[in-house]
Motif scaffolding. Structure first.
Motif, mmCIF file in Angstrom:
data_model
loop_
_atom_site.group_PDB
_atom_site.id
_atom_site.type_symbol
_atom_site.label_atom_id
_atom_site.label_comp_id
_atom_site.label_asym_id
_atom_site.label_seq_id
_atom_site.Cartn_x
_atom_site.Cartn_y
_atom_site.Cartn_z
ATOM 1 N N SER A 76 0.812 -1.216 0.000
ATOM 2 C CA SER A 76 0.000 0.000 0.000
ATOM 3 C C SER A 76 0.848 1.271 0.000
ATOM 4 O O SER A 76 0.323 2.363 0.003
ATOM 5 N N GLU A 77 2.163 1.119 0.029
ATOM 6 C CA GLU A 77 3.029 2.301 -0.012
ATOM 7 C C GLU A 77 4.194 2.002 -0.932
ATOM 8 O O GLU A 77 4.702 0.871 -0.949
ATOM 9 N N ALA A 78 4.636 3.029 -1.689
ATOM 10 C CA ALA A 78 5.659 2.806 -2.707
ATOM 11 C C ALA A 78 6.885 2.076 -2.156
ATOM 12 O O ALA A 78 7.373 1.137 -2.761
ATOM 13 N N ASN A 79 7.385 2.512 -1.007
ATOM 14 C CA ASN A 79 8.577 1.872 -0.464
ATOM 15 C C ASN A 79 8.303 1.129 0.836
ATOM 16 O O ASN A 79 9.189 0.933 1.653
ATOM 17 N N GLY A 80 7.059 0.742 1.038
ATOM 18 C CA GLY A 80 6.689 0.102 2.289
ATOM 19 C C GLY A 80 6.707 -1.403 2.214
ATOM 20 O O GLY A 80 7.242 -1.998 1.274
ATOM 21 N N GLY A 81 6.125 -2.022 3.238
ATOM 22 C CA GLY A 81 6.023 -3.471 3.275
ATOM 23 C C GLY A 81 4.719 -3.945 2.660
ATOM 24 O O GLY A 81 4.036 -3.186 1.972
ATOM 25 N N TRP A 82 4.391 -5.181 2.931
ATOM 26 C CA TRP A 82 3.262 -5.820 2.248
ATOM 27 C C TRP A 82 2.221 -6.344 3.230
ATOM 28 O O TRP A 82 2.552 -6.913 4.258
ATOM 29 N N ASN A 112 7.839 -7.991 4.925
ATOM 30 C CA ASN A 112 8.650 -6.936 4.323
ATOM 31 C C ASN A 112 8.901 -7.163 2.836
ATOM 32 O O ASN A 112 9.509 -6.355 2.173
#
Lengths: 349, 194
Positions: B89-95, B154
């Motif tokens: 849900s975020e470009a450089n985030g986790g899953w 991650n």
């Protein structure tokens, strides 16, 4: 014979030209087509999970052992179900006030403030995916949110026949021999005015949203034992282990799209984060800060929780009457709660 | 009876057909309505015998698994793993991960049709007066060993962090299992909203 006739008919039709003509839609017809999404109503709905075994796993105790939670007596049906023992179908939503699934611009998705004023809570010119429960009605046609309890408002759209009875029982198998039970039964439950809205935030490069969860119920009973087991059989034994809520509602507001969107996130090291940022964070101009703050305080939805009567261990004269006897804790209320900042994150133990 | 039918059939076949076909005019066409619908029953088995991504190890010790082996059993049991769905849900985030989706699911009598509603519904039907798509829910749905896990990780794909990818981190928040028969009845009515 039939086949032959059909073949003949087909052959005869071949040389003829179809006379129907396609017509272009005129401007007037086109103007009436709006992308307003879908309405959903469930007619004669009934859910009964009594005969299924639903287990929730992977929730562990302090020593890392799995504590299985059995989900039992899960039901949804019409009101008057007597805690699920007499289930009948119910209409969920109304044709004129359905559940909706829309993809719309933020400025076209207005929200009712608690005083009945329609306000815009979302940024302008932004596509928002919205899933919403039946809307509220301020004015003519408004229904009692909780029957016989005016303080919950007369601005719901569901009529008394469209409210539901619902219940669930959780059995926590704490150790091999000990089971803790929580059994919940709602009567006349409705969710008018609830919604979940999701959109992409370009600056944050992530999925954000705002949610409102409204729950109105005539009664809620929480029983801490399994009916029919030892010490939980007679009406007296059950009453002694019951918490009674009468005339109750909860309106949870999470997020305000314009300045405080709800952030759903998983960090890059795999931890869950739920955040409501400070509405004025990062705004240096004092005039703009004041404007954003004023707008937030005026229009952001608030969280309210109200229990008109809370009673432990009493008995109800009828299914929805205020209990007598036991310990009466009276009226309990949290109103106008607004989050200036909230951050919840998970950590591995 | 059969011979009578044959005789009629022969008589009809010998005669020329006198009825004449006429093209339907616009008015006639506009009155043609599609009738009927679809009745569905089915049984699904999702990853019951393991998926294509991982094979089942012979030992519960994760450090001894090969790179393509994975077990989703609890308390040291060896079990095949189901389908995995990861959403970032975020470009450089986790899953966000829906993991280990497997099991058997069957139903009888899911119907799909269109229907005109112009009455009923506590007085709402007459004013509504339009067509809806009606999805008739089956009365019973049966589940057998249907499981899923809700987790955060991650990265999208699963990796064995004991031997091959020490940085891989996944936290299972909870998992669910359904067995038995659930009664679900009703008609889901779907319509455009103006």
């Amino acid at each position: 014979m039939m086949q032959k006739r059909t073949s003949l008919a087909v052959l005869l039709m071949l040389p003829l030209w179809a006379q129907a003509e396609l017509k272009a839609l005129d401007d007037e017809s086109l103007a009436s087509v709006t992308g307003a999404g879908f309405g959903l109503v469930i007619e004669d709905f009934l859910y009964d999970g009594t005969n299924a075994t639903i287990t929730i796993n992977d929730i562990t105790n302090s020593t890392g052992q799995n504590v299985p939670i059995s989900v039992k007596e899960l039901y949804v049906g019409a009101t008057g179900s007597n805690k699920g023992s007499n289930l009948n179908p119910v209409d969920i939503g109304r044709l004129s006030y359905p559940w909706t699934l829309d993809l719309v611009k933020g400025e076209n998705l207005k929200t009712f403030r608690d005083d009945g004023q329609l306000v815009q809570t979302l940024p302008t010119n932004l596509s928002v995916l919205s899933f919403a429960a039946p809307s509220k009605i301020f004015g003519a046609g408004g229904q009692a949110c909780v029957s016989g309890f005016a303080a919950a408002g007369n601005n719901c759209s569901m009529r008394s026949t469209e409210k539901v009875d619902a219940g669930v029982r959780f059995d926590f198998n704490v150790t091999g021999s000990r089971t803790d039970v929580i059994n919940m039964d709602f009567t006349e439950l409705t969710m008018d005015g609830s919604y979940l809205r999701l959109w992409g935030d370009t600056a944050r490069q992530q999925l954000v949203g705002e949610a409102r969860i409204n729950l109105y119920a005539k009664t809620l009973e929480i029983l801490s034992c399994a009916t029919g087991t030892s010490g939980c059989t007679s009406a007296q034994e059950q009453a002694a282990r019951t918490i009674y809520f009468t005339n109750t509602y909860a309106q949870y507001a999470l997020g305000y799209g314009k300045s405080q969107p709800l952030l759903f996130d998983v960090t890059s090291n795999g931890q869950f984060v739920l955040e409501l940022p400070n509405p004025v964070a990062g705004i240096s101009n004092s005039t703009t800060r004041n404007q954003v703050a004023a707008d937030f305080y005026a229009n952001a939805p608030r969280t309210n929780i109200l229990i008109d009567n809370l009673n432990f261990g009493g008995t109800r004269a009828s299914a929805t009457a205020v209990p007598t006897g036991g310990y009466n804790f009276g009226r309990n209320e949290i109103s106008g709660l607004s989050f200036n900042y909230l951050k919840v994150s998970s950590h591995d133990l | 009876m059969i011979s009578k039918l044959c005789a009629i059939a022969l008589a009809c076949a010998a005669l020329p057909v006198w009825a004449e076909m006429q093209a339907l005019d616009d008015e006639g066409l506009s009155q043609v309505e599609g009738q009927g619908g679809v009745y569905l029953s089915g049984e699904f088995s999702v990853n019951k015998n393991g998926g294509v991504l991982w094979s089942t190890p012979t030992t519960a010790n994760q450090a001894q698994w090969t790179a393509d082996q994975r077990s989703c059993g609890r308390n040291g049991q060896i079990e095949v793993c189901g389908l995995r769905l990861g959403i970032r849900s975020e470009a450089n985030g986790g899953w966000f991960v829906l993991d280990n989706i497997k099991g058997i699911f069957s139903f009888e009598g899911l119907t799909l049709r269109t229907r005109l509603i112009n009455s009923g519904f506590g007085g709402d039907g007459a004013a509504f007066n339009q067509d809806v798509l009606e999805l008739g829910l089956p009365n019973e749905m049966k589940f057998k060993n249907t499981t899923f896990s809700v987790a955060v990780a991650n990265q999208g794909g699963w990796q064995n962090n004991k031997t091959y990818a020490p940085s891989f981190q996944q936290t299972n928040i909870f998992s669910g299992q359904i067995d038995g028969t659930v009664r679900v009845q009703g008609n889901v009515l779907i319509f455009p909203k103006n």
